[in-house]
Scaffold this motif. Structure first.
Motif, PDB file in Angstrom:
ATOM      1  N   SER A 251      75.135  89.400 -25.883  1.00 32.95           N
ATOM      2  CA  SER A 251      75.536  88.432 -24.849  1.00 32.95           C
ATOM      3  C   SER A 251      74.530  87.285 -24.785  1.00 32.95           C
ATOM      4  CB  SER A 251      75.657  89.117 -23.482  1.00 32.95           C
ATOM      5  OG  SER A 251      74.396  89.447 -22.937  1.00 32.95           O
ATOM      6  N   VAL A 252      73.243  87.592 -25.001  1.00 35.29           N
ATOM      7  CA  VAL A 252      72.215  86.541 -25.054  1.00 35.29           C
ATOM      8  C   VAL A 252      72.482  85.614 -26.233  1.00 35.29           C
ATOM      9  CG1 VAL A 252      69.760  86.082 -25.447  1.00 35.29           C
ATOM     10  CG2 VAL A 252      70.435  87.895 -23.879  1.00 35.29           C
ATOM     11  N   VAL A 253      72.808  86.210 -27.389  1.00 39.08           N
ATOM     12  CA  VAL A 253      73.102  85.413 -28.580  1.00 39.08           C
ATOM     13  C   VAL A 253      74.326  84.531 -28.338  1.00 39.08           C
ATOM     14  CG1 VAL A 253      73.799  85.507 -31.006  1.00 39.08           C
ATOM     15  CG2 VAL A 253      72.057  87.088 -30.140  1.00 39.08           C
ATOM     16  N   ALA A 254      75.366  85.112 -27.742  1.00 39.14           N
ATOM     17  CA  ALA A 254      76.586  84.340 -27.459  1.00 39.14           C
ATOM     18  C   ALA A 254      76.277  83.167 -26.536  1.00 39.14           C
ATOM     19  CB  ALA A 254      77.640  85.249 -26.826  1.00 39.14           C
ATOM     20  N   ASN A 255      75.429  83.409 -25.551  1.00 41.72           N
ATOM     21  CA  ASN A 255      75.042  82.344 -24.627  1.00 41.72           C
ATOM     22  C   ASN A 255      74.330  81.216 -25.374  1.00 41.72           C
ATOM     23  OD1 ASN A 255      74.551  81.294 -21.838  1.00 41.72           O
ATOM     24  ND2 ASN A 255      72.418  81.638 -22.415  1.00 41.72           N
ATOM     25  N   CYS A 256      73.493  81.585 -26.324  1.00 35.67           N
ATOM     26  CA  CYS A 256      72.793  80.564 -27.123  1.00 35.67           C
ATOM     27  C   CYS A 256      73.782  79.761 -27.962  1.00 35.67           C
ATOM     28  CB  CYS A 256      71.750  81.230 -28.020  1.00 35.67           C
ATOM     29  SG  CYS A 256      70.400  82.028 -27.120  1.00 35.67           S
ATOM     30  N   TYR A 257      74.760  80.435 -28.537  1.00 32.76           N
ATOM     31  CA  TYR A 257      75.780  79.730 -29.319  1.00 32.76           C
ATOM     32  C   TYR A 257      76.578  78.772 -28.431  1.00 32.76           C
ATOM     33  CZ  TYR A 257      75.213  82.585 -33.558  1.00 32.76           C
ATOM     34  OH  TYR A 257      74.729  83.167 -34.706  1.00 32.76           O
ATOM     35  N   ILE A 258      76.875  79.209 -27.218  1.00 30.41           N
ATOM     36  CA  ILE A 258      77.619  78.338 -26.294  1.00 30.41           C
ATOM     37  C   ILE A 258      76.800  77.090 -25.992  1.00 30.41           C
ATOM     38  CG2 ILE A 258      78.525  78.150 -23.939  1.00 30.41           C
ATOM     39  CD1 ILE A 258      79.225  81.146 -24.094  1.00 30.41           C
ATOM     40  N   LYS A 259      75.509  77.276 -25.748  1.00 32.32           N
ATOM     41  CA  LYS A 259      74.635  76.134 -25.472  1.00 32.32           C
ATOM     42  C   LYS A 259      74.583  75.183 -26.667  1.00 32.32           C
ATOM     43  CE  LYS A 259      70.611  77.168 -23.753  1.00 32.32           C
ATOM     44  NZ  LYS A 259      69.364  77.940 -23.562  1.00 32.32           N
ATOM     45  N   GLY A 260      74.666  75.767 -27.869  1.00 30.89           N
ATOM     46  CA  GLY A 260      74.649  74.943 -29.081  1.00 30.89           C
ATOM     47  C   GLY A 260      76.024  74.465 -29.491  1.00 30.89           C
ATOM     48  N   ASN A 261      77.018  74.751 -28.645  1.00 24.71           N
ATOM     49  CA  ASN A 261      78.410  74.322 -28.861  1.00 24.71           C
ATOM     50  C   ASN A 261      78.993  74.902 -30.148  1.00 24.71           C
ATOM     51  OD1 ASN A 261      80.661  72.951 -27.842  1.00 24.71           O
ATOM     52  ND2 ASN A 261      80.317  71.204 -29.191  1.00 24.71           N
ATOM     53  N   ASN A 262      78.511  76.092 -30.519  1.00 25.75           N
ATOM     54  CA  ASN A 262      79.058  76.785 -31.691  1.00 25.75           C
ATOM     55  C   ASN A 262      80.062  77.821 -31.187  1.00 25.75           C
ATOM     56  OD1 ASN A 262      79.518  78.154 -34.128  1.00 25.75           O
ATOM     57  ND2 ASN A 262      77.417  77.761 -34.826  1.00 25.75           N
ATOM     58  N   ILE A 263      81.262  77.353 -30.895  1.00 22.00           N
ATOM     59  CA  ILE A 263      82.262  78.169 -30.198  1.00 22.00           C
ATOM     60  C   ILE A 263      82.738  79.353 -31.036  1.00 22.00           C
ATOM     61  CG2 ILE A 263      84.469  78.125 -28.987  1.00 22.00           C
ATOM     62  CD1 ILE A 263      82.145  76.427 -27.777  1.00 22.00           C
ATOM     63  N   ASP A 264      82.971  79.134 -32.328  1.00 19.01           N
ATOM     64  CA  ASP A 264      83.477  80.216 -33.177  1.00 19.01           C
ATOM     65  C   ASP A 264      82.492  81.379 -33.236  1.00 19.01           C
ATOM     66  OD1 ASP A 264      85.797  78.841 -33.705  1.00 19.01           O
ATOM     67  OD2 ASP A 264      85.067  77.969 -35.585  1.00 19.01           O
ATOM     68  N   LYS A 265      81.209  81.058 -33.444  1.00 15.45           N
ATOM     69  CA  LYS A 265      80.206  82.122 -33.518  1.00 15.45           C
ATOM     70  C   LYS A 265      80.018  82.805 -32.163  1.00 15.45           C
ATOM     71  CE  LYS A 265      77.491  80.892 -37.567  1.00 15.45           C
ATOM     72  NZ  LYS A 265      76.123  80.696 -38.130  1.00 15.45           N
ATOM     73  N   ALA A 266      80.168  82.036 -31.087  1.00 19.69           N
ATOM     74  CA  ALA A 266      80.065  82.626 -29.752  1.00 19.69           C
ATOM     75  C   ALA A 266      81.160  83.668 -29.550  1.00 19.69           C
ATOM     76  CB  ALA A 266      80.163  81.538 -28.689  1.00 19.69           C
ATOM     77  N   ASN A 267      82.363  83.329 -29.947  1.00 18.72           N
ATOM     78  CA  ASN A 267      83.481  84.271 -29.817  1.00 18.72           C
ATOM     79  C   ASN A 267      83.291  85.508 -30.693  1.00 18.72           C
ATOM     80  OD1 ASN A 267      85.320  83.102 -27.884  1.00 18.72           O
ATOM     81  ND2 ASN A 267      85.752  81.485 -29.361  1.00 18.72           N
ATOM     82  N   GLU A 268      82.808  85.294 -31.911  1.00 21.61           N
ATOM     83  CA  GLU A 268      82.557  86.428 -32.810  1.00 21.61           C
ATOM     84  C   GLU A 268      81.516  87.377 -32.213  1.00 21.61           C
ATOM     85  OE1 GLU A 268      81.320  84.925 -36.558  1.00 21.61           O
ATOM     86  OE2 GLU A 268      83.165  83.774 -36.914  1.00 21.61           O
TER      87      GLU A 268
END
Length: 506
Positions: A251-268
């Motif tokens: 969930s921490v990693v997903a949050n970082c991806y969201i902040k970096g606007n990397n939506i696909d990786k956040a969802n994965e």
């Protein structure tokens, strides 16, 4: 919003270290519990109701002994453990001090560590430091050193923390928990760039990082949106044979991806986290929240249904999480359905749950919807908040609907409890007085002024607004001037100027 999410994520990591850190205390074994459960329950039943920290527990313990009843050290340590878990630190410290004073059993370094931690929570690091300095060399172990370090970190005593950390190095008392404490210190001080170096130093010293170590390092890179380095640490963590991956890290990693606007990786990444959730209500809350930030309505609803199936009981925190997520998505109708479901679930009523929807309506300028929901709650006999009514007042004033604002303000000032820290903005109050003075009758003015004065103090500026409104509405101002004088506010040039307008109108 992303900045706020980042701060919340930092707070979560810090909280997990501060609140969940513990020093293993002796617990009652199953055989002990089976043979003397009545005695344990009876003692704890006398202590447990004393929830007020101002109520002393020592008299109860003394009375128990005076009546010839015995207590085993393991039983008292279990009570201390339970009180700490329930954050009743004052009482936990009192029981621990009573044990030590009565010599119920010789304190071990672990017991001293518990004592230091409790003293730090109740009295601060200076008192904890004094206690530590009274210990014998034999009792100054990694446990007691670690407990004092934790006190320093909790109060952000950077110099003392680093100095104490150095002493622990010299004494060979390093562990993953020790390094985590210092990482926590840097995160709290917004020095996240120093966290990766600590992870490297930890490994250099032959100390294996634990899940929290990796998670804080991952978050430190995510805070700077350094995705490449974050992914390197994640890969290292996933390949570490001593680590069992958990939903929190993903969930921490997903949050970082969201902040970096990397939506696909956040969802994965959220899909990976979901596989590790099991029956953890808090985990579902986090995943639901993250999915709502990504705009994944279907996943939010799906996870909520899974949570209702997987978790035996849903608490108010769970309902707050789903309502907040639905409001974020703009799904107000669905959010209201969840609140209706919550009303019938048997949980204790907490206005903070429906107020999420009310605040959402106000953010979108839907003051009528917010007022309607507050009115329905009141009609159904459910408590509301003066602050929420006041927010609706401010919303109506902003829209220029003073009549509706006055209507809501009358409800706000009539409620029996006014929460501390909430105060109607003077400009909002001024516009209300303009409206009441201009459109209300003389009796309306007097009644509203009386209600509002119970709620907030009137200064000269507010009286001037009310005088102006009354004059604009063609009403007499004698009563207002009498109240003004009674409050010790003398007429000044501004007052005379306003009264002069009345003469000109006549």
């Amino acid at each position: 919003m992303l900045a706020m999410a980042s701060r919340l994520r930092k707070l979560q990591i810090v909280k997990s270290l501060i609140e969940n850190r513990s020093y293993t205390t002796a617990t009652i074994t199953r055989s002990e519990s089976d043979n003397s459960s009545q005695k344990k329950v009876s003692l704890y039943s006398r202590i447990s109701p004393l929830g007020n920290p101002n109520l002393a527990m020592t008299p109860e313990l003394d009375d128990w002994i005076e009546k010839g009843k015995k207590v085993r050290p393991s039983e008292l340590k279990q009570i201390v453990h339970d009180l700490r878990k329930r954050k009743r630190y004052h009482h936990a410290l009192e029981v621990s001090e009573w044990m030590n004073k009565k010599g119920v059993s010789a304190f071990t370094p672990v017991d001293h560590a518990v004592q230091i931690d409790l003293i730090g929570k109740v009295h601060g690091f200076l008192e904890a430091e004094k206690y530590f300095n009274t210990l014998t060399d034999g009792d100054k172990t990694d446990k007691t050193y670690g407990a004092l370090l934790h006190c320093y970190v909790r109060q952000r005593e950077t110099e003392k923390s680093l100095s104490h950390f150095q002493k622990m190095k010299e004494n060979g008392f390093l562990s993953s928990v020790t390094f985590n404490d210092i990482m926590c210190l840097y995160i709290r001080n917004n020095q996240t760039d120093k966290v990766p170096d600590l992870l490297h130093e930890m490994k250099t010293n032959g100390i294996s990082p634990d899940n929290l170590s990796y998670r804080m390092c991952i978050n430190s890179y995510g805070d700077k949106i350094n995705i490449k380095e974050m992914e390197n640490v994640l890969k290292e963590m996933e390949n570490d044979p001593k680590i069992t991956m958990d939903w929190n890290t993903y969930s921490v990693v997903a949050n970082c991806y969201i902040k970096g606007n990397n939506i696909d990786k956040a969802n994965e990444t959220l899909k990976k986290a979901e596989k590790l959730v099991e029956k953890d209500g808090l985990a579902y809350n986090h995943l639901i929240s993250l999915n709502s930030r990504l705009g994944n309505k279907d996943d939010v609803v799906r996870l909520w249904n899974l949570q209702k199936t997987a978790c035996k009981r849903l608490i108010n925190r769970d309902y707050s999480a789903i309502v907040k997520s639905l409001v974020r998505l703009g799904e107000f109708e669905e959010a209201e359905k969840v609140v209706t479901e919550w009303f019938s679930c048997g949980n204790v009523y907490d206005f903070r749950v429906p107020s999420i929807i009310i605040d959402g309506y106000l953010e979108k300028g839907l003051c009528e919807k917010a007022e309607g929901m507050l009115g329905k709650l009141s009609k159904d006999g459910r408590g509301t908040s003066p602050g929420s009514w006041g927010s609706v007042v401010a919303g109506f004033v902003k829209k220029g609907d003073v009549e509706a604002a006055v209507r809501c303000m009358e409800v706000a000032v009539s409620l029996p409890m006014v929460e501390e820290g909430w105060k109607l903005e003077s400009e909002v109050a001024g516009k209300l007085l303009d409206g009441v003075g201009e459109k209300g009758s003389g009796e309306d003015v007097e009644l509203f002024m009386g209600k509002l004065k119970k709620f907030m103090g009137f200064d000269g500026g507010m009286y001037h607004r009310l005088l102006q409104g009354c004059i604009n509405g063609g009403k007499e101002v004698g009563r207002v001037l009498d109240e003004m004088k009674a409050d010790g506010i003398e007429e000044d040039e501004e007052t005379k100027k306003i009264l002069g307008l009345q003469k000109n109108k006549v």
